[in-house]
Motif scaffolding. Structure first.
Motif, PDB file in Angstrom:
ATOM      1  N   UNK A 177      33.270  -2.936  36.837  1.00 29.25           N
ATOM      2  CA  UNK A 177      34.472  -2.092  36.898  1.00 29.25           C
ATOM      3  C   UNK A 177      35.365  -2.570  38.040  1.00 29.25           C
ATOM      4  N   UNK A 178      36.661  -2.721  37.752  1.00 28.44           N
ATOM      5  CA  UNK A 178      37.681  -2.969  38.766  1.00 28.44           C
ATOM      6  C   UNK A 178      38.514  -1.700  38.865  1.00 28.44           C
ATOM      7  N   UNK A 179      38.602  -1.116  40.066  1.00 25.19           N
ATOM      8  CA  UNK A 179      39.153   0.235  40.218  1.00 25.19           C
ATOM      9  C   UNK A 179      40.247   0.299  41.271  1.00 25.19           C
TER      10      UNK A 179
ATOM     11  N   UNK B  66      40.131  -2.271  44.076  1.00 27.02           N
ATOM     12  CA  UNK B  66      41.323  -3.085  44.333  1.00 27.02           C
ATOM     13  C   UNK B  66      42.432  -2.119  44.745  1.00 27.02           C
ATOM     14  N   UNK B  67      42.893  -2.229  45.987  1.00 26.64           N
ATOM     15  CA  UNK B  67      43.811  -1.223  46.511  1.00 26.64           C
ATOM     16  C   UNK B  67      44.760  -1.823  47.535  1.00 26.64           C
ATOM     17  N   UNK B  68      45.947  -1.211  47.655  1.00 27.15           N
ATOM     18  CA  UNK B  68      46.903  -1.613  48.687  1.00 27.15           C
ATOM     19  C   UNK B  68      46.575  -0.961  50.028  1.00 27.15           C
ATOM     20  N   UNK B  69      45.643  -0.023  50.043  1.00 27.23           N
ATOM     21  CA  UNK B  69      45.287   0.673  51.281  1.00 27.23           C
ATOM     22  C   UNK B  69      44.374  -0.204  52.141  1.00 27.23           C
ATOM     23  N   UNK B  70      44.739  -0.355  53.404  1.00 32.46           N
ATOM     24  CA  UNK B  70      44.024  -1.286  54.281  1.00 32.46           C
ATOM     25  C   UNK B  70      43.177  -0.606  55.347  1.00 32.46           C
ATOM     26  N   UNK B  71      43.080   0.713  55.325  1.00 35.30           N
ATOM     27  CA  UNK B  71      42.347   1.444  56.349  1.00 35.30           C
ATOM     28  C   UNK B  71      40.878   1.033  56.401  1.00 35.30           C
ATOM     29  N   UNK B  72      40.417   0.600  57.575  1.00 35.48           N
ATOM     30  CA  UNK B  72      39.005   0.231  57.720  1.00 35.48           C
ATOM     31  C   UNK B  72      38.101   1.419  57.445  1.00 35.48           C
ATOM     32  N   UNK B  73      38.537   2.614  57.870  1.00 33.85           N
ATOM     33  CA  UNK B  73      37.723   3.800  57.655  1.00 33.85           C
ATOM     34  C   UNK B  73      37.507   4.075  56.175  1.00 33.85           C
TER      35      UNK B  73
ATOM     36  N   UNK C 239      38.809  -4.993  47.779  1.00 41.62           N
ATOM     37  CA  UNK C 239      39.776  -6.086  47.846  1.00 41.62           C
ATOM     38  C   UNK C 239      41.163  -5.492  48.034  1.00 41.62           C
ATOM     39  N   UNK C 240      41.869  -5.948  49.077  1.00 44.18           N
ATOM     40  CA  UNK C 240      43.184  -5.399  49.417  1.00 44.18           C
ATOM     41  C   UNK C 240      44.276  -6.180  48.690  1.00 44.18           C
ATOM     42  N   UNK C 241      45.194  -5.460  48.050  1.00 41.24           N
ATOM     43  CA  UNK C 241      46.353  -6.067  47.406  1.00 41.24           C
ATOM     44  C   UNK C 241      47.373  -6.488  48.480  1.00 41.24           C
ATOM     45  N   UNK C 242      48.106  -7.559  48.223  1.00 35.53           N
ATOM     46  CA  UNK C 242      47.980  -8.506  47.114  1.00 35.53           C
ATOM     47  C   UNK C 242      46.812  -9.466  47.368  1.00 35.53           C
TER      48      UNK C 242
END
Length: 240
Positions: free
Chosen positions: A60-62, A89-96, A110-113
């Motif tokens: 699954x890619x979510x 797969x998300x644009x959100x980069x928060x380490x938490x 995995x962070x977009x892009x």
């Protein structure tokens, strides 16, 4: 048998790009544009072990930001019932947030892009960790005057480019990835048109006739796109 991926992503352009890129690599891709659709497909796709004509899924890619809710809901539902590998797969980069989702059962984040090559590598790692062996994708085919390059989306006959519609190309690509082996009517319909069309064999007959008209020297006596009566179709094996 191709591995099947459930892609849950509401961005139409990204969803189409990822679906096409994964298809070139030999994956079968089922897409959802919302949380509700993703949950419904997960319930259907993951309900039993996958067999030859089963509707099972392998990864699954979510995306997290969906129009009707958070992707985390689907992750929780999946982990309650299935051991399928899942990559966020998300644009959100928060380490938490990354840590929270990885602790909740995501296999990767995995962070977009991102590049397709990186996504494919992470998918291979996630699948290997679950014991799934991957064969190299078949992306080129040469037989007589026919040359097919799936990565470049190029088809040539006698050195001349051949224009294929998106559906014609998808059908040819599915046969290229199984060159020399029979692909059943049901498999072709599910992979090219979607699982809801597995009974629509008239689609298959129509598009196979169109492909033969464009690729075969004599469409009435096909030498490449071969019929296996009552079973499916086979692309002639490329010479060694």
């Amino acid at each position: 048998m191709s591995l099947r991926v459930l892609l849950v992503e509401d961005d139409r352009e990204l969803r189409t790009m990822l679906r096409d890129a994964l298809a070139v690599e030999g994956y079968e891709v089922v897409t959802a544009a919302s949380l509700a659709e993703g949950l419904a497909l997960l319930a259907h796709l993951g309900r039993r072990p996958r067999h030859a004509d089963d509707a099972g899924t392998d990864l699954v890619l979510l995306d997290l930001s969906l129009p009707d809710g958070e992707g985390e809901t689907l992750l929780a539902a999946l982990r309650r019932r299935h051991g399928l590998p899942l990559i966020v797969i998300s644009a959100r980069e928060s380490d938490g947030q990354k840590i929270r989702l990885l602790d909740a059962g995501a296999d990767d984040y995995l962070v977009k892009p991102f590049g397709i090559g990186e996504l494919l590598a992470r998918m291979r790692v996630a699948l290997r960790h679950r014991g799934t062996r991957l064969a190299p994708a078949v992306t080129r085919y040469e037989h007589g005057a026919l040359r097919v390059d799936l990565e470049r989306r190029e088809v040539r006959a006698d050195g001349t480019p051949v224009h294929l519609t998106p559906t014609e190309f998808a059908l040819l690509a599915r046969l290229v990835r199984s060159a020399g082996r029979v692909v059943t009517h049901r498999q072709l319909l599910a992979d090219v048109w979607g699982p809801e069309h597995v009974a629509d064999t008239h689609y298959l007959r129509l598009y196979m006739a169109q492909l033969r008209a464009k690729l075969e020297p004599d469409p009435a006596e096909p030498q490449l796109l071969l019929t296996e009566p009552g079973v499916g179709y086979r692309l002639a094996e490329a010479p060694a």
